[in-house]
Design a protein around this motif. Structure first.
Motif: not given
Length: 272
Positions: A158-160, A233
């Motif tokens: 998800y983040r990278y 988020e």
């Protein structure tokens, strides 16, 4: 677009436009708080900006819920006699189901409902895990490590890698989760009545249906975790109230517990 996550979708705070509506309402409050307004009635109200949810709030609430969950699980693991494991598991599962429905269906965040679910689910997990550990020594630690590994991979993706579940796939996931839960509830009733649909068997002779049901559970759990992260988020970005961090933490905890139980069952398939 409203979230397809059943936990977060009941709150308008996780939908686009919430912050704008909140600021418009705050603007009206500030208008009424102008110098001299209300003095003829003996008071002068003051407008204060509402506290909004942050990522740190979500992390703190999620951590708090997991501590409570683990304490309840440890209590049922170490303190319950073997004769009470199944009765406590059945009763606590019913309480957790009712509490989760209350939390999910309410538009406002129910912290007592979240706490009730967390304690009941902890008792259930402790009793259930102890039974698995008795039949398959060492399996619980493996399932815990597997759950953390899966969560870490999902978070990194998800983040990278910017992996998201969106559009038509998100709606498919939402409908699949609902169908999965309905089938699981039907199976639970059948098991309580003394029967079996062959969906939740354990051990090396569990059968194809158990393999399929557990595998689908893991896939849906991973997809749901991606959706949970995105909704958290979005809630921060939309200026959700600080209290909504409890709902966000609850959604993450439910998903991780779901992953753990299915990974635990899959590991049992490789054990006698």
């Amino acid at each position: 677009m409203r979230s397809t996550n059943p936990v977060l979708s009941r709150s308008d705070a996780f939908t686009p436009g919430y912050r704008q509506a909140s600021y418009q309402n705050l603007g009206h409050q500030q208008q009424y708080a102008q110098p001299g307004y209300g003095q003829q009635y003996g008071y002068a109200p003051q407008a204060r900006p509402p506290a909004v949810m942050t990522i740190n709030d979500v992390i703190a609430k999620t951590g708090t819920l997991f501590v409570i969950l683990l304490v309840a699980a440890a209590a049922s693991w170490f303190l319950l006699p073997a004769s009470l494991l199944y009765p406590v598991a059945i009763v606590s599962s019913m309480i957790a189901l009712v509490a989760s429905l209350v939390v999910t269906l309410r538009h406002s965040t129910s912290v007592p409902g979240i706490m009730t679910y967390t304690i009941a689910e902890g008792l259930l997990l402790g009793a259930w895990s102890r039974v698995f550990e008795y039949y398959y020594p060492g399996i619980v630690s493996q399932a815990v490590l597997g759950t953390f590994a899966a969560a870490a991979v999902v978070l990194a993706a998800y983040r990278y890698l910017n992996v998201r579940v969106g559009g038509r796939l998100r709606r498919i996931v939402a409908m699949s989760i609902i169908a999965y839960v309905v089938v699981a509830l039907i199976n639970f009733v059948v098991v309580i009545a003394g029967g079996s649909l062959g969906l939740t068997n354990t051990g090396s002779d569990a059968g194809v249906l158990s393999w399929l049901f557990a595998g689908i559970g893991v896939v849906l759990g991973v997809a749901s975790l991606l959706i949970d992260l995105e909704e958290c988020e979005r809630g921060v970005r939309m200026g959700a109230p600080a209290k909504e961090s409890w709902r966000a933490g609850f959604g993450l905890m439910v998903t991780l517990v779901w992953l753990y139980t299915n990974i635990l069952r899959i590991l049992s398939f490789f054990r006698n």
